[in-house]
Motif scaffolding. Structure first.
Motif, PDB file in Angstrom:
ATOM      1  N   THR A   1       0.838  -1.192   0.000  1.00  0.00           N
ATOM      2  CA  THR A   1       0.000   0.000   0.000  1.00  0.00           C
ATOM      3  C   THR A   1       0.878   1.249   0.000  1.00  0.00           C
ATOM      4  O   THR A   1       0.630   2.207  -0.758  1.00  0.00           O
ATOM      5  CB  THR A   1      -0.926  -0.004   1.242  1.00  0.00           C
ATOM      6  OG1 THR A   1      -1.686  -1.214   1.233  1.00  0.00           O
ATOM      7  CG2 THR A   1      -1.857   1.182   1.232  1.00  0.00           C
TER       8      THR A   1
ATOM      9  N   GLU B   1       2.443   1.658  -3.531  1.00  0.00           N
ATOM     10  CA  GLU B   1       1.484   2.148  -4.528  1.00  0.00           C
ATOM     11  C   GLU B   1       1.100   3.602  -4.250  1.00  0.00           C
ATOM     12  O   GLU B   1       0.875   4.378  -5.175  1.00  0.00           O
ATOM     13  CB  GLU B   1       0.230   1.260  -4.551  1.00  0.00           C
ATOM     14  CG  GLU B   1       0.461  -0.146  -5.093  1.00  0.00           C
ATOM     15  CD  GLU B   1       0.799  -0.179  -6.592  1.00  0.00           C
ATOM     16  OE1 GLU B   1       0.426   0.760  -7.312  1.00  0.00           O
ATOM     17  OE2 GLU B   1       1.466  -1.146  -7.032  1.00  0.00           O
TER      18      GLU B   1
ATOM     19  N   GLY C   1       3.130   4.324  -7.109  1.00  0.00           N
ATOM     20  CA  GLY C   1       2.352   3.502  -8.022  1.00  0.00           C
ATOM     21  C   GLY C   1       1.018   4.104  -8.395  1.00  0.00           C
ATOM     22  O   GLY C   1       0.884   5.303  -8.608  1.00  0.00           O
TER      23      GLY C   1
ATOM     24  N   CYS D   1      -6.249  -0.359  -0.677  1.00  0.00           N
ATOM     25  CA  CYS D   1      -5.404  -1.178  -1.538  1.00  0.00           C
ATOM     26  C   CYS D   1      -5.726  -2.644  -1.239  1.00  0.00           C
ATOM     27  O   CYS D   1      -5.835  -3.027  -0.076  1.00  0.00           O
ATOM     28  CB  CYS D   1      -3.958  -0.860  -1.183  1.00  0.00           C
ATOM     29  SG  CYS D   1      -2.815  -1.135  -2.502  1.00  0.00           S
TER      30      CYS D   1
ATOM     31  N   THR E   1      -4.899  -6.832  -2.115  1.00  0.00           N
ATOM     32  CA  THR E   1      -4.083  -7.840  -2.793  1.00  0.00           C
ATOM     33  C   THR E   1      -4.876  -9.123  -2.896  1.00  0.00           C
ATOM     34  O   THR E   1      -5.390  -9.631  -1.906  1.00  0.00           O
ATOM     35  CB  THR E   1      -2.791  -8.154  -2.021  1.00  0.00           C
ATOM     36  OG1 THR E   1      -3.130  -8.514  -0.689  1.00  0.00           O
ATOM     37  CG2 THR E   1      -1.872  -6.954  -1.989  1.00  0.00           C
TER      38      THR E   1
ATOM     39  N   VAL F   1      -7.022   0.509  -5.230  1.00  0.00           N
ATOM     40  CA  VAL F   1      -5.951  -0.101  -6.018  1.00  0.00           C
ATOM     41  C   VAL F   1      -5.977  -1.602  -5.787  1.00  0.00           C
ATOM     42  O   VAL F   1      -5.979  -2.051  -4.641  1.00  0.00           O
ATOM     43  CB  VAL F   1      -4.583   0.474  -5.597  1.00  0.00           C
ATOM     44  CG1 VAL F   1      -3.449  -0.230  -6.329  1.00  0.00           C
ATOM     45  CG2 VAL F   1      -4.525   1.977  -5.842  1.00  0.00           C
TER      46      VAL F   1
ATOM     47  N   GLY G   1      -4.202  -5.274  -6.563  1.00  0.00           N
ATOM     48  CA  GLY G   1      -3.006  -5.959  -7.052  1.00  0.00           C
ATOM     49  C   GLY G   1      -3.017  -7.416  -6.650  1.00  0.00           C
ATOM     50  O   GLY G   1      -4.013  -7.929  -6.159  1.00  0.00           O
TER      51      GLY G   1
ATOM     52  N   LYS H   1      -5.757  -0.755 -11.317  1.00  0.00           N
ATOM     53  CA  LYS H   1      -4.855  -1.877 -11.094  1.00  0.00           C
ATOM     54  C   LYS H   1      -3.553  -1.374 -10.471  1.00  0.00           C
ATOM     55  O   LYS H   1      -3.073  -0.287 -10.811  1.00  0.00           O
ATOM     56  CB  LYS H   1      -4.558  -2.499 -12.459  1.00  0.00           C
ATOM     57  CG  LYS H   1      -4.018  -3.883 -12.393  1.00  0.00           C
ATOM     58  CD  LYS H   1      -3.965  -4.485 -13.797  1.00  0.00           C
ATOM     59  CE  LYS H   1      -3.013  -5.651 -13.808  1.00  0.00           C
ATOM     60  NZ  LYS H   1      -3.012  -6.310 -15.122  1.00  0.00           N
ATOM     61  N   ALA H   2      -2.988  -2.162  -9.570  1.00  0.00           N
ATOM     62  CA  ALA H   2      -1.698  -1.809  -8.970  1.00  0.00           C
ATOM     63  C   ALA H   2      -0.642  -1.698 -10.067  1.00  0.00           C
ATOM     64  O   ALA H   2      -0.734  -2.371 -11.091  1.00  0.00           O
ATOM     65  CB  ALA H   2      -1.296  -2.861  -7.946  1.00  0.00           C
ATOM     66  N   LYS H   3       0.336  -0.827  -9.843  1.00  0.00           N
ATOM     67  CA  LYS H   3       1.310  -0.548 -10.904  1.00  0.00           C
ATOM     68  C   LYS H   3       2.687  -1.141 -10.674  1.00  0.00           C
ATOM     69  O   LYS H   3       3.440  -1.329 -11.618  1.00  0.00           O
ATOM     70  CB  LYS H   3       1.485   0.975 -11.023  1.00  0.00           C
ATOM     71  CG  LYS H   3       0.596   1.612 -12.064  1.00  0.00           C
ATOM     72  CD  LYS H   3       1.021   3.053 -12.282  1.00  0.00           C
ATOM     73  CE  LYS H   3       0.102   3.756 -13.262  1.00  0.00           C
ATOM     74  NZ  LYS H   3       0.233   5.213 -13.159  1.00  0.00           N
TER      75      LYS H   3
ATOM     76  N   ALA I   1       6.944  -4.389  -5.823  1.00  0.00           N
ATOM     77  CA  ALA I   1       6.164  -3.531  -4.924  1.00  0.00           C
ATOM     78  C   ALA I   1       6.635  -3.672  -3.477  1.00  0.00           C
ATOM     79  O   ALA I   1       6.741  -2.681  -2.749  1.00  0.00           O
ATOM     80  CB  ALA I   1       4.676  -3.871  -5.029  1.00  0.00           C
TER      81      ALA I   1
END
Lengths: 324, 324
Positions: free
Chosen positions: A119, A122, A126, A136, A138, A264, A266, A300-302, A307
């Motif tokens: 988090t 990002e 991100g 965020c 996952t 976000v 991911g 979307k997570a970058k 990360a």
């Protein structure tokens, strides 16, 4: 100015150790299997030794290191720097890793769980850049969450906040490992996704997935189902629509409650991409309250596989700032 | 030191205007029916006139007034001081009440919705005193929520945070007014509670409720069901257990997500008291994750019917502090 950080991503399968420069640039990186270390002592020795060695190898002076940042999936007390539990490593219980690492390396150390670390990554570098309020997520075997309030990571009153995977989606739903019932994770976790594919194929539904795993259904993974969906396999598409819809319902609730400007997503499953995100956005639009739904961008997570390292570097810089 | 605040609780049924001293002491109070004012202009004139008159009546000088604080159930932009919508008052749409009140009274004015106001009141002078992270819930026709993060009211990115009543409890549940499905409010709001009693009595379930309303089931209110439960009426008890269980499931999710140290529950229905709270706590214990569940105290709101006035006074003091 001290501009380097040692970032450690202590995962269940692999350990990554890196020198991170200028915030997010990875200068050098070591990757090794976690089970190389058979017990607690060996692991702590390994982490501290490799930290010192990667500093030498990178031709940096120790005094140029701002700190060591460690992220792990365990149950962690980020304030005191203690790992309460760490799966896969024998005897790893209530370990004051911060203190031990500091003693062995002479470098200030910071810890947090992997979802909070992601988090932070990002948020600063991100998909969440500039967000004030953000959630965020996952996706994987488990479903984790990190919360940002007013530009800062929110950890909760006993540092356990963010368990979005364990918000109930159906009060009479199946029992979850956490003790609850009908938790969101039970409807979008890897086990559920794979199980849905296996069950449907066994029932005779046609799908290219069967061919992709050479008939051995035990070889089905979320990635394979993703690829099948990319090839417009109807069974695979229906699974991702189902997952997206469950996620969307939970997110509608989170959006109504927290009114974040960004969500976000991911983790492995987020690779299902467009189809998954379209279904999530559609469900949120249908179900969340209009004003906050309009405001919440779902992206979307970058940062991808690094990360954890980039986030660990952020953790160190924030920790140093708080201390000053 | 300016130590007085004019607090206004602008409800759908009644308007209360009070002089509040030293934080929470109500010096003088006016209560009048909201529908005394037939339109927007009359209401705004009334509010400003009565504010000035209660100041005179209380023998205070205008320069000793810190500000005017207004709480209302409408849709509000607390930052700009605009009421977007207010039920029951004709033509009340996008009204810059802050600016209008300031012009007419010469006193700085602050607005927020009634649930946020109640949350501020409970946080500073009620059941939430000293809490860093807290969730406040009001039960009634609707179910509202206020969130405190790090000792401050959290309003969200477009000021709509806190809609705990519109978190989904069952993804395939009944449609809600908000547009969602299976929202918690649909299982614990007054309509649901009354409906459950009526349906069961019509089906022939024995209950003293029928006698209490003289056989006219349209007269059933949550208060009557509470009193019946107090007399161990089995039907009434089962209704509160049902409501407590639904609330507990949603709170388990909120506790897993936000890890607050306190959950304060107020509003008419919270009068059901011990039975309701016991069921909520039992359900949370069964369903939430152990650590955050242990940490989260679930308590009844303390301020009662004056919560809106005391909270409005807090809003003014906080607003003045932020401005300075």
């Amino acid at each position: 100015m001290r501009k380097y950080v040692i970032a450690i991503d202590l995962g269940g399968t692999n350990i990554k150790i890196a020198v991170v420069k200028d915030g997010r640039k990875i200068v050098n990186k070591i990757i090794l299997p976690t089970d190389l270390y058979k017990n607690k002592g060996a692991l702590i020795n390994g982490l501290s030794q490799l930290s010192l060695e990667i500093i030498k190898y990178s031709k940096i002076k120790k005094r140029d290191i701002l700190g060591i940042g460690i992220g792990t999936p365990g149950l962690i007390d980020s304030r005191r720097g203690i790992i309460h539990r760490l799966v896969n490593i024998k005897g790893f219980k209530d370990v004051p890793l911060k203190r031990l690492m500091e003693k062995k390396t002479g470098i200030q150390t910071f810890l947090d769980n992997d979802v909070n670390i992601m988090t932070l990554g990002e948020l600063h570098y991100g998909a969440g850049r500039g967000a004030k309020n953000m959630v965020c997520i996952t996706l994987g075997t488990g479903v984790g969450g990190g919360i940002v309030i007013d530009g800062r990571l929110y950890r909760g009153s006993c540092l356990s906040a963010g368990e979005i995977g364990h918000m109930p989606l159906n009060e009479h739903g199946p029992r979850c490992n956490c003790g609850g019932f009908g938790c969101m994770e039970k409807f979008v976790g890897n086990k559920y996704i794979i199980g849905a594919a296996v069950t449907k194929i066994k029932k005779g539904k046609k799908s290219i997935i069967k061919k992709m795993v050479g008939g051995d259904l035990r070889k089905i993974t979320p990635e394979i189902i993703s690829r099948a969906a990319g090839n417009r396999d109807r069974l695979a598409v229906s699974i991702w629509e189902d997952v997206g819809s469950h996620l969307g319902v939970t997110l509608a609730g989170v959006i109504n409650l927290l009114n974040p400007e960004k969500i976000v997503i991911g983790g492995g499953v987020s690779g299902a991409g467009r189809l998954l995100f379209e279904t999530i956005r559609k469900t949120v639009k249908e179900r969340a309250m209009k004003m906050p739904a309009k405001y919440a961008k779902i992206v979307k997570a970058k940062l991808g596989p690094d990360a954890g390292l980039i986030g660990a570097a952020v953790l160190v810089r924030l920790g140093k700032n708080d201390a000053n």
